[in-house]
Design a protein around this motif. Structure first.
Motif, mmCIF file in Angstrom:
data_model
loop_
_atom_site.group_PDB
_atom_site.id
_atom_site.type_symbol
_atom_site.label_atom_id
_atom_site.label_comp_id
_atom_site.label_asym_id
_atom_site.label_seq_id
_atom_site.Cartn_x
_atom_site.Cartn_y
_atom_site.Cartn_z
ATOM 1 N N TYR A 36 -9.628 -12.579 0.950
ATOM 2 C CA TYR A 36 -9.017 -11.379 1.537
ATOM 3 C C TYR A 36 -7.655 -11.097 0.899
ATOM 4 N N VAL A 44 -6.742 -7.687 -1.173
ATOM 5 C CA VAL A 44 -5.611 -6.834 -0.784
ATOM 6 C C VAL A 44 -4.616 -6.718 -1.940
ATOM 7 N N ALA A 62 -3.672 -3.259 -3.902
ATOM 8 C CA ALA A 62 -2.265 -2.865 -4.035
ATOM 9 C C ALA A 62 -1.880 -2.690 -5.498
ATOM 10 N N THR A 98 -13.728 -11.836 -5.079
ATOM 11 C CA THR A 98 -14.065 -11.558 -3.682
ATOM 12 C C THR A 98 -15.542 -11.217 -3.543
ATOM 13 N N GLY A 128 1.607 -7.128 -5.706
ATOM 14 C CA GLY A 128 0.147 -7.152 -5.735
ATOM 15 C C GLY A 128 -0.379 -8.229 -6.667
ATOM 16 N N THR A 180 -2.476 -11.507 -5.460
ATOM 17 C CA THR A 180 -3.768 -11.835 -6.075
ATOM 18 C C THR A 180 -3.755 -13.279 -6.575
#
Length: 144
Positions: A11, A15, A19, A59, A110, A114
């Motif tokens: 997750y 995200v 971003a 993911t 971001g 990651t």
């Protein structure tokens, strides 16, 4: 594909990747005149794009695969690529003569998120043991 297989690491990587894509394509990275991420960093944009795509790929691989081989491989590659991208983007942000805008900070954040997500996802795999709820995928080899 099962979203129940996703953990906090995936997750976070997703995200962070979203971003990163938003920062790269929708936000301004530098102030006067306003310059978007894609035009502001012509060399690093490919690192940022690859990092975002790897974060999304790891993911999706975790959601789609029952065994850990491909997800762990993508976690490792994603963590390394995102870590390098985070460092290069932070150096670019610090050494540029222009005034950074919100997109530059979102881009670095971001990429860092990651990296953290890929690292967390990889660390969780260490305790993986096959069982009825986690069968090992088998590939049948034939010599025709």
């Amino acid at each position: 594909m099962s979203l129940a297989r996703l953990r906090l690491g995936e997750y976070l990587a997703a995200v962070g990747s979203v971003a990163l894509l938003v920062a790269l394509f929708a936000l301004h990275w530098y102030g006067n005149p306003a310059v978007g991420g894609w035009r502001a960093i012509p060399t690093l944009r490919w690192f940022l794009l690859a990092t975002a795509l790897l974060g999304l790929a790891l993911t999706l691989a975790q959601a789609a695969m029952r065994g850990p081989a491909l997800p762990v491989t993508l976690d490792l590659i994603g963590m390394l690529a995102a870590g390098v991208t985070t460092i290069l983007t932070a150096i670019r942000l610090i050494t540029t003569g222009a005034t950074p805008a919100v997109g530059a900070y979102v881009g670095v954040g971001g990429a860092a998120l990651t990296t953290l997500g890929a690292y967390r996802a990889m660390r969780v795999e260490q305790g993986w043991t096959p069982g009825s709820e986690r069968p090992v995928e088998l590939i049948e080899l034939r010599s025709d």
